[in-house]
Design an enzyme around this catalytic site. Structure first.
Site, PDB file in Angstrom:
ATOM      1  N   ASP A  33       0.848  -1.202   0.000  1.00 50.28           N
ATOM      2  CA  ASP A  33       0.000   0.000   0.000  1.00 50.28           C
ATOM      3  C   ASP A  33       0.880   1.248   0.000  1.00 50.28           C
ATOM      4  O   ASP A  33       1.893   1.309   0.699  1.00 50.28           O
ATOM      5  CB  ASP A  33      -0.915  -0.011   1.231  1.00 50.28           C
ATOM      6  CG  ASP A  33      -2.070   0.963   1.085  1.00 50.28           C
ATOM      7  OD1 ASP A  33      -3.220   0.508   0.953  1.00 50.28           O
ATOM      8  OD2 ASP A  33      -1.836   2.194   1.098  1.00 50.28           O
ATOM      9  N   GLY A  95     -16.366   2.389   3.682  1.00 45.82           N
ATOM     10  CA  GLY A  95     -15.119   3.148   3.611  1.00 45.82           C
ATOM     11  C   GLY A  95     -14.258   2.796   2.409  1.00 45.82           C
ATOM     12  O   GLY A  95     -13.057   3.082   2.400  1.00 45.82           O
ATOM     13  N   HIS A 102     -10.166  -5.361  -3.222  1.00 42.16           N
ATOM     14  CA  HIS A 102      -8.830  -5.563  -2.637  1.00 42.16           C
ATOM     15  C   HIS A 102      -8.967  -5.912  -1.172  1.00 42.16           C
ATOM     16  O   HIS A 102      -9.851  -5.418  -0.481  1.00 42.16           O
ATOM     17  CB  HIS A 102      -7.957  -4.316  -2.803  1.00 42.16           C
ATOM     18  CG  HIS A 102      -8.580  -3.050  -2.288  1.00 42.16           C
ATOM     19  ND1 HIS A 102      -9.500  -2.333  -3.010  1.00 42.16           N
ATOM     20  CD2 HIS A 102      -8.425  -2.379  -1.125  1.00 42.16           C
ATOM     21  CE1 HIS A 102      -9.886  -1.280  -2.321  1.00 42.16           C
ATOM     22  NE2 HIS A 102      -9.257  -1.287  -1.152  1.00 42.16           N
ATOM     23  N   HIS A 104      -6.895  -5.655   2.314  1.00 44.33           N
ATOM     24  CA  HIS A 104      -5.752  -5.132   3.058  1.00 44.33           C
ATOM     25  C   HIS A 104      -5.249  -6.239   3.975  1.00 44.33           C
ATOM     26  O   HIS A 104      -6.042  -6.881   4.669  1.00 44.33           O
ATOM     27  CB  HIS A 104      -6.167  -3.966   3.957  1.00 44.33           C
ATOM     28  CG  HIS A 104      -6.712  -2.775   3.238  1.00 44.33           C
ATOM     29  ND1 HIS A 104      -5.989  -1.631   3.032  1.00 44.33           N
ATOM     30  CD2 HIS A 104      -7.930  -2.545   2.684  1.00 44.33           C
ATOM     31  CE1 HIS A 104      -6.722  -0.748   2.391  1.00 44.33           C
ATOM     32  NE2 HIS A 104      -7.916  -1.269   2.175  1.00 44.33           N
TER      33      HIS A 104
HETATM   34  P1  5GP Z   1      -9.838   1.333   0.407  1.00 47.60           P
HETATM   35  O1  5GP Z   1     -10.147   2.525   1.249  1.00 47.60           O
HETATM   36  O2  5GP Z   1     -10.474   1.427  -0.960  1.00 47.60           O
HETATM   37  O3  5GP Z   1     -10.122   0.036   1.099  1.00 47.60           O
HETATM   38  O4  5GP Z   1      -8.269   1.326   0.248  1.00 47.60           O
HETATM   39  C1  5GP Z   1      -7.594   1.763  -0.878  1.00 47.60           C
HETATM   40  C2  5GP Z   1      -6.112   1.672  -0.547  1.00 47.60           C
HETATM   41  O5  5GP Z   1      -5.393   1.792  -1.746  1.00 47.60           O
HETATM   42  C3  5GP Z   1      -5.619   2.775   0.392  1.00 47.60           C
HETATM   43  O6  5GP Z   1      -5.035   2.192   1.542  1.00 47.60           O
HETATM   44  C4  5GP Z   1      -4.582   3.533  -0.454  1.00 47.60           C
HETATM   45  O7  5GP Z   1      -3.461   3.950   0.294  1.00 47.60           O
HETATM   46  C5  5GP Z   1      -4.209   2.503  -1.512  1.00 47.60           C
HETATM   47  N1  5GP Z   1      -3.812   3.090  -2.785  1.00 47.60           N
HETATM   48  C6  5GP Z   1      -4.520   3.996  -3.498  1.00 47.60           C
HETATM   49  N2  5GP Z   1      -3.883   4.296  -4.636  1.00 47.60           N
HETATM   50  C7  5GP Z   1      -2.749   3.542  -4.654  1.00 47.60           C
HETATM   51  C8  5GP Z   1      -1.672   3.415  -5.594  1.00 47.60           C
HETATM   52  O8  5GP Z   1      -1.619   4.043  -6.650  1.00 47.60           O
HETATM   53  N3  5GP Z   1      -0.676   2.544  -5.267  1.00 47.60           N
HETATM   54  C9  5GP Z   1      -0.695   1.819  -4.110  1.00 47.60           C
HETATM   55  N4  5GP Z   1       0.332   0.994  -3.904  1.00 47.60           N
HETATM   56  N5  5GP Z   1      -1.697   1.922  -3.214  1.00 47.60           N
HETATM   57  C10 5GP Z   1      -2.707   2.773  -3.479  1.00 47.60           C
END
Ligand code: 5GP
Ligand code: ZN
Length: 115
Positions: A33, A95, A102, A104
């Site tokens: 991330d 959120g 994806h 985490h």
């Molecule tokens: P969500 O809130 O959708 O569950 O999490 C999205 C995650 O994707 C966030 O933790 C954010 O830091 C990560 N993220 C967003 N854009 C990018 C990117 O371009 N590269 C990487 N490696 N992580 C990303």
């Protein structure tokens, strides 16, 4: 395979946006991330574009199982031996910020930046 040209994670799968990869096979990709909450914070994604867990159906059961089963193996490989957290944010109230499914997976010694 279903892809979305405007999706940031599809662009990572296609190599159009760089990412620090932790694992890759024909169906799955894992990468670190960009804003880690924990000393180790990877995202496990299917290579096919599925907007969220809410879009998953019976045809995705094997894929979802593979995503989950990859987590402990990856954590071991990354030196995380004391437990980890696995989170899938789904939809606005869940959120979710990036609409490509994806998971985490976060671990490493506490305190963490978040989570
Ligand atoms: P969500 O809130 O959708 O569950 O999490 C999205 C995650 O994707 C966030 O933790 C954010 O830091 C990560 N993220 C967003 N854009 C990018 C990117 O371009 N590269 C990487 N490696 N992580 C990303
Ligand atoms: Zn996508």
């Amino acid at each position: 395979m279903n892809t979305d040209p405007d999706c940031i994670f599809c662009k990572i799968v296609a190599g159009q946006i760089p990412a620090k990869k932790a694992y890759e096979d024909a169906e799955l990709l894992a990468f670190h991330d960009i804003h880690p909450w924990a000393p180790v914070h990877v995202l496990i994604i299917p290579k096919l574009h599925l907007a969220s867990l809410a879009e998953a159906g019976p045809e995705h059961e094997a894929l979802l199982g593979r995503m989950l089963a990859l987590a402990p193996r990856l954590m071991r490989e990354l030196g995380v031996n004391d437990g980890f957290r696995s989170v899938i944010n789904t939809g606005p109230n869940g959120g979710q910020e990036v609409y490509h499914l994806h998971m985490h997976v976060m671990g490493g010694p506490r305190p963490w930046a978040r989570g």
